[in-house]
Design a protein around this motif. Sequence first.
Motif, PDB file in Angstrom:
ATOM      1  N   ILE A 189     -13.118 -17.217  -1.697  1.00 36.60           N
ATOM      2  CA  ILE A 189     -13.565 -17.209  -3.383  1.00 36.60           C
ATOM      3  C   ILE A 189     -13.016 -18.083  -4.099  1.00 36.60           C
ATOM      4  O   ILE A 189     -11.916 -18.668  -4.007  1.00 36.60           O
ATOM      5  CB  ILE A 189     -12.915 -15.726  -3.780  1.00 36.60           C
ATOM      6  CG1 ILE A 189     -13.437 -14.446  -2.916  1.00 36.60           C
ATOM      7  CG2 ILE A 189     -12.950 -15.517  -5.108  1.00 36.60           C
ATOM      8  CD1 ILE A 189     -12.893 -13.101  -3.123  1.00 36.60           C
ATOM      9  N   ARG A 190     -13.872 -18.735  -4.847  1.00 35.94           N
ATOM     10  CA  ARG A 190     -13.625 -19.894  -5.970  1.00 35.94           C
ATOM     11  C   ARG A 190     -14.039 -19.230  -7.129  1.00 35.94           C
ATOM     12  O   ARG A 190     -15.020 -18.429  -7.473  1.00 35.94           O
ATOM     13  CB  ARG A 190     -14.391 -20.920  -5.524  1.00 35.94           C
ATOM     14  CG  ARG A 190     -14.278 -21.684  -4.147  1.00 35.94           C
ATOM     15  CD  ARG A 190     -12.972 -22.267  -4.116  1.00 35.94           C
ATOM     16  NE  ARG A 190     -12.748 -22.815  -2.758  1.00 35.94           N
ATOM     17  CZ  ARG A 190     -12.366 -22.309  -1.594  1.00 35.94           C
ATOM     18  NH1 ARG A 190     -12.101 -21.009  -1.583  1.00 35.94           N
ATOM     19  NH2 ARG A 190     -12.395 -22.902  -0.466  1.00 35.94           N
ATOM     20  N   GLU A 241     -15.407  -6.978   3.381  1.00 37.14           N
ATOM     21  CA  GLU A 241     -14.326  -7.540   2.552  1.00 37.14           C
ATOM     22  C   GLU A 241     -14.482  -8.878   2.506  1.00 37.14           C
ATOM     23  O   GLU A 241     -14.386  -9.475   3.711  1.00 37.14           O
ATOM     24  CB  GLU A 241     -12.862  -7.217   2.676  1.00 37.14           C
ATOM     25  CG  GLU A 241     -11.964  -7.571   1.433  1.00 37.14           C
ATOM     26  CD  GLU A 241     -12.025  -6.986   0.335  1.00 37.14           C
ATOM     27  OE1 GLU A 241     -11.531  -7.764  -0.636  1.00 37.14           O
ATOM     28  OE2 GLU A 241     -11.922  -5.888   0.326  1.00 37.14           O
ATOM     29  N   VAL A 242     -15.041  -9.832   1.553  1.00 41.17           N
ATOM     30  CA  VAL A 242     -14.934 -11.207   1.779  1.00 41.17           C
ATOM     31  C   VAL A 242     -13.440 -11.840   1.707  1.00 41.17           C
ATOM     32  O   VAL A 242     -12.626 -11.497   0.919  1.00 41.17           O
ATOM     33  CB  VAL A 242     -15.721 -11.836   0.314  1.00 41.17           C
ATOM     34  CG1 VAL A 242     -15.357 -13.394   0.439  1.00 41.17           C
ATOM     35  CG2 VAL A 242     -16.945 -11.452   0.480  1.00 41.17           C
ATOM     36  N   GLN A 258     -11.452  -9.612  -5.810  1.00 36.79           N
ATOM     37  CA  GLN A 258     -11.842  -9.139  -4.594  1.00 36.79           C
ATOM     38  C   GLN A 258     -13.510  -8.807  -4.703  1.00 36.79           C
ATOM     39  O   GLN A 258     -13.932  -8.451  -5.481  1.00 36.79           O
ATOM     40  CB  GLN A 258     -11.205  -7.876  -4.099  1.00 36.79           C
ATOM     41  CG  GLN A 258      -9.874  -7.745  -4.098  1.00 36.79           C
ATOM     42  CD  GLN A 258      -9.064  -6.281  -4.223  1.00 36.79           C
ATOM     43  OE1 GLN A 258     -10.019  -5.363  -4.388  1.00 36.79           O
ATOM     44  NE2 GLN A 258      -7.719  -6.343  -4.301  1.00 36.79           N
ATOM     45  N   VAL A 259     -14.152  -9.442  -3.497  1.00 32.09           N
ATOM     46  CA  VAL A 259     -15.490  -9.218  -3.343  1.00 32.09           C
ATOM     47  C   VAL A 259     -15.700  -8.642  -2.009  1.00 32.09           C
ATOM     48  O   VAL A 259     -15.236  -8.843  -0.845  1.00 32.09           O
ATOM     49  CB  VAL A 259     -16.313 -10.575  -3.445  1.00 32.09           C
ATOM     50  CG1 VAL A 259     -17.779 -10.614  -3.119  1.00 32.09           C
ATOM     51  CG2 VAL A 259     -15.921 -11.287  -4.697  1.00 32.09           C
ATOM     52  N   LYS A 260     -16.681  -7.663  -2.074  1.00 33.22           N
ATOM     53  CA  LYS A 260     -17.259  -6.856  -0.836  1.00 33.22           C
ATOM     54  C   LYS A 260     -18.723  -7.069  -0.975  1.00 33.22           C
ATOM     55  O   LYS A 260     -19.571  -6.849  -2.008  1.00 33.22           O
ATOM     56  CB  LYS A 260     -16.946  -5.456  -0.909  1.00 33.22           C
ATOM     57  CG  LYS A 260     -15.405  -5.026  -0.615  1.00 33.22           C
ATOM     58  CD  LYS A 260     -15.222  -3.585  -0.447  1.00 33.22           C
ATOM     59  CE  LYS A 260     -13.800  -3.230  -0.364  1.00 33.22           C
ATOM     60  NZ  LYS A 260     -13.689  -1.609  -0.040  1.00 33.22           N
ATOM     61  N   GLU A 289     -25.698  -4.866  -0.965  1.00 30.28           N
ATOM     62  CA  GLU A 289     -24.723  -4.403  -2.081  1.00 30.28           C
ATOM     63  C   GLU A 289     -23.414  -5.223  -2.360  1.00 30.28           C
ATOM     64  O   GLU A 289     -22.796  -5.533  -1.381  1.00 30.28           O
ATOM     65  CB  GLU A 289     -24.099  -2.878  -1.433  1.00 30.28           C
ATOM     66  CG  GLU A 289     -23.382  -1.892  -2.360  1.00 30.28           C
ATOM     67  CD  GLU A 289     -23.153  -0.730  -2.136  1.00 30.28           C
ATOM     68  OE1 GLU A 289     -23.725   0.279  -2.449  1.00 30.28           O
ATOM     69  OE2 GLU A 289     -22.096  -0.587  -1.464  1.00 30.28           O
ATOM     70  N   VAL A 290     -23.386  -5.569  -3.570  1.00 26.90           N
ATOM     71  CA  VAL A 290     -22.201  -6.341  -3.864  1.00 26.90           C
ATOM     72  C   VAL A 290     -21.110  -5.536  -4.777  1.00 26.90           C
ATOM     73  O   VAL A 290     -21.474  -5.061  -5.935  1.00 26.90           O
ATOM     74  CB  VAL A 290     -22.524  -7.602  -4.484  1.00 26.90           C
ATOM     75  CG1 VAL A 290     -21.221  -8.511  -4.917  1.00 26.90           C
ATOM     76  CG2 VAL A 290     -23.430  -8.527  -3.762  1.00 26.90           C
ATOM     77  N   GLU A 291     -19.998  -5.682  -4.399  1.00 28.35           N
ATOM     78  CA  GLU A 291     -18.709  -5.032  -5.157  1.00 28.35           C
ATOM     79  C   GLU A 291     -17.935  -6.185  -5.532  1.00 28.35           C
ATOM     80  O   GLU A 291     -17.327  -7.040  -4.943  1.00 28.35           O
ATOM     81  CB  GLU A 291     -18.063  -3.857  -4.526  1.00 28.35           C
ATOM     82  CG  GLU A 291     -16.809  -3.368  -5.363  1.00 28.35           C
ATOM     83  CD  GLU A 291     -16.329  -2.036  -4.428  1.00 28.35           C
ATOM     84  OE1 GLU A 291     -16.833  -1.098  -4.199  1.00 28.35           O
ATOM     85  OE2 GLU A 291     -15.008  -2.596  -4.093  1.00 28.35           O
ATOM     86  N   LEU A 292     -17.479  -6.124  -6.938  1.00 29.47           N
ATOM     87  CA  LEU A 292     -16.748  -7.080  -7.457  1.00 29.47           C
ATOM     88  C   LEU A 292     -15.446  -6.175  -7.952  1.00 29.47           C
ATOM     89  O   LEU A 292     -15.730  -5.420  -9.097  1.00 29.47           O
ATOM     90  CB  LEU A 292     -17.245  -7.899  -8.508  1.00 29.47           C
ATOM     91  CG  LEU A 292     -16.418  -8.984  -9.347  1.00 29.47           C
ATOM     92  CD1 LEU A 292     -15.863  -9.963  -8.457  1.00 29.47           C
ATOM     93  CD2 LEU A 292     -17.197  -9.674 -10.277  1.00 29.47           C
TER      94      LEU A 292
END
Length: 105
Positions: free
Chosen positions: A33-34, A27-28, A20-22, A78-81
């Motif tokens: 997502i690849r 939320e992306v 998951q990416v934000k 800000e990127v959350e993984l």
Amino acid sequence: METYITYYRAIPLSMVNDIQVKVDGQEVPREMIRCSAEGDDWFTLDEMETVTTYKWEFDVPLKIRVHQEGGLSSGAHEVELTVITRTAYIPIPIKGVKTRTVMIA
């Protein structure tokens, strides 16, 4: 972006439960997502469910891309993984979350 596995050995890509990416709290979508274990062949998260021939090695980062029209605007983001994996001999998934600020020139 790249991330290392939170386990002491390699796993096939099919054992990645979810990624998951934000970005800036948004939320992306999963279909954007690849991922790639080696940088040549890229898979959607749905495709990864059946990928057993590529392994995410302990000391090699998994490469993650987000396909977004036009990319990110310049400035701070800000990127959350979040990465959730299944592993042998552990009955519950392992979840790792990391947030960081990235600068886009």
